[in-house]
Scaffold this active site. Sequence first.
Site, PDB file in Angstrom:
ATOM      1  N   ASP A  13       0.794  -1.224   0.000  1.00  0.00           N
ATOM      2  CA  ASP A  13       0.000   0.000   0.000  1.00  0.00           C
ATOM      3  C   ASP A  13       0.834   1.284   0.000  1.00  0.00           C
ATOM      4  O   ASP A  13       0.539   2.233  -0.716  1.00  0.00           O
ATOM      5  CB  ASP A  13      -0.830  -0.006   1.285  1.00  0.00           C
ATOM      6  CG  ASP A  13      -2.273   0.223   0.970  1.00  0.00           C
ATOM      7  OD1 ASP A  13      -2.727  -0.295  -0.068  1.00  0.00           O
ATOM      8  OD2 ASP A  13      -2.925   0.946   1.747  1.00  0.00           O
ATOM      9  N   LYS A 140       8.136   3.646  10.165  1.00  0.00           N
ATOM     10  CA  LYS A 140       7.669   3.143  11.442  1.00  0.00           C
ATOM     11  C   LYS A 140       6.562   2.104  11.195  1.00  0.00           C
ATOM     12  O   LYS A 140       5.962   2.148  10.134  1.00  0.00           O
ATOM     13  CB  LYS A 140       7.146   4.274  12.311  1.00  0.00           C
ATOM     14  CG  LYS A 140       5.799   4.859  11.855  1.00  0.00           C
ATOM     15  CD  LYS A 140       5.044   5.397  13.034  1.00  0.00           C
ATOM     16  CE  LYS A 140       3.611   5.079  13.020  1.00  0.00           C
ATOM     17  NZ  LYS A 140       2.779   5.531  11.985  1.00  0.00           N
ATOM     18  N   HIS A 232       4.624  11.361  15.644  1.00  0.00           N
ATOM     19  CA  HIS A 232       4.195  12.611  15.006  1.00  0.00           C
ATOM     20  C   HIS A 232       3.953  13.736  16.024  1.00  0.00           C
ATOM     21  O   HIS A 232       4.435  14.849  15.861  1.00  0.00           O
ATOM     22  CB  HIS A 232       2.911  12.407  14.208  1.00  0.00           C
ATOM     23  CG  HIS A 232       2.981  11.269  13.230  1.00  0.00           C
ATOM     24  ND1 HIS A 232       4.110  10.989  12.511  1.00  0.00           N
ATOM     25  CD2 HIS A 232       2.065  10.344  12.847  1.00  0.00           C
ATOM     26  CE1 HIS A 232       3.881   9.939  11.727  1.00  0.00           C
ATOM     27  NE2 HIS A 232       2.646   9.528  11.916  1.00  0.00           N
TER      28      HIS A 232
HETATM   29  C1  BG6 Z   1       0.341   7.289  10.166  1.00  0.00           C
HETATM   30  C2  BG6 Z   1      -0.452   6.426  11.097  1.00  0.00           C
HETATM   31  O1  BG6 Z   1       1.659   7.411  10.621  1.00  0.00           O
HETATM   32  O2  BG6 Z   1      -0.256   8.562  10.075  1.00  0.00           O
HETATM   33  C3  BG6 Z   1      -1.900   6.317  10.633  1.00  0.00           C
HETATM   34  O3  BG6 Z   1       0.112   5.125  11.145  1.00  0.00           O
HETATM   35  C4  BG6 Z   1      -2.488   7.692  10.436  1.00  0.00           C
HETATM   36  O4  BG6 Z   1      -2.695   5.566  11.544  1.00  0.00           O
HETATM   37  C5  BG6 Z   1      -1.573   8.555   9.567  1.00  0.00           C
HETATM   38  O5  BG6 Z   1      -3.745   7.539   9.806  1.00  0.00           O
HETATM   39  C6  BG6 Z   1      -2.071   9.969   9.512  1.00  0.00           C
HETATM   40  O6  BG6 Z   1      -1.332  10.655   8.549  1.00  0.00           O
HETATM   41  P1  BG6 Z   1      -1.910  11.938   7.818  1.00  0.00           P
HETATM   42  O7  BG6 Z   1      -0.786  12.415   6.977  1.00  0.00           O
HETATM   43  O8  BG6 Z   1      -3.100  11.481   7.035  1.00  0.00           O
HETATM   44  O9  BG6 Z   1      -2.301  12.890   8.900  1.00  0.00           O
END
Ligand code: BG6
Length: 465
Positions: A13, A140, A232
């Site tokens: 994916d 990760k 994050h």
């Molecule tokens: C990923 C997580 O790191 O970040 C996901 O594993 C999450 O669960 C995603 O949905 C969110 O990323 P963004 O860029 O859509 O805010």
Amino acid sequence: MSKAFTIFGGTGDLTFRKLLPALYNGSVSGAESLDYEIVVIGRRDYTAEQYRELARDWVRQFARLPYSDSAFARFAARIDYYRMDFTDPTAYAGLENYFRTRGIDEFIFYFAVAPRFFGVIAESLAGISNAPNGKVILEKPFGETLEDAKALNKRLEAIFTPERIYRIDHYLGKEMVRNIETIRFSNPIFTNLWDARFIESVQISAFEDVGVESRGGYYDHAGAMKDMVQNHLFQILSIVAMERPSEYIGSDMHTEQLKVLHALRPVGQDPIQDTLVLGQYEGYRQEKLVDPQSQTETYAAMRLFIDNDRWRGAPFYIRTGKKLGAREMNVVVTYRRPRPDVAHNVLVIRIQPTEGVYLQFNIQKPGDTTEITQAKMDFCQSCSLENRINTPEAYERLIGACIRGERFWFSRWDQIETGWQYVEQLRQAYQKAGLPMHSYADGTSGPQAAEDLLARFGHSWFREG
Ligand code: BG6
């Protein structure tokens, strides 16, 4: 001799949704990645031609820059598909031969695979001439538990020296996350008013509208704390709170960020019920590959303190969750009021979906009055088409940064380890105290307990009025 950007996990994916579209964008915009052949490794039986056709649909759907047959043809000409079982160390002699016959001797390897495969891939690459002098990009999770991650890290660093390992945190590639430093350090009106004497609280919220989708198997072992907070949100928290790095780039920034994580108030000093709220969306346990008794959180809200001179006394409220009705992320800085009869000055850094900065301040109401009202200045960076077109996506930006060797766009291992330890301690304290896993309905802003947490301290989550 030539260079290869080699992707392990080429039919996954991540490769289809993020990496190929990012590389396509780079190809159209003339980025550094153009110098690289793209070698996609997977176990499925495709010819290069079949793979390119698959890639076409994903690029058409997900690339930022417009799709055209001719642009895609130029991009696809650089893609090759190499079929192998990357878990089999004996298969790497064939890969070495493949690289040699193509004259490839400069490498970037992207491990777009589950972490349990990182070790075997790295150790098998060790035998390929010049491969350990290449760079490795890791996604990760870096392991399932912290112990796991540490062991894995050791295995990787035995092959690739630490400065060759690039751990992606895609939030660091987001336009407004990078912008936090500029906003903080290039504007005296913020630089000089950036501490607990002036700031009452900071909130960092990351809402998602989606649930776990097809990733239940992974997510049920991670939960919001490890999936979003430890990486994050702690990256953002530490950029918001750090001292100005003296060199502004590179390891110096990592060091400043790390100091923030070390200054987080030790778990246990405050009652855990005043620190953490965990929740799970209704229906989560019925999701595919999720344990029907699961106690994994899909929502977390926290009240944290950074006990250093700059921040002592100003709480950092952090929350994130899935199925919260919207995809929205922002950082809200609430200033102390000069008097109780005026509203707070509020600075909002909008990270997504809208990118921009919003500032709320007090002015006199128009007319013959001394009444006060709030003025709102809203700068929307992503509202202009030109800005949108010129803003690379996170993965595009990070691939370029890796090629250029700009390590400050990536997470350093000690940051990950420190953040991970902290969230594990919080999670354990919560469990030990027997605090509940609050349930919340799809489309709400999470459990009521998260509202109550702030209310007990006279605060509330920011809502634009
Ligand atoms: C990923 C997580 O790191 O970040 C996901 O594993 C999450 O669960 C995603 O949905 C969110 O990323 P963004 O860029 O859509 O805010």
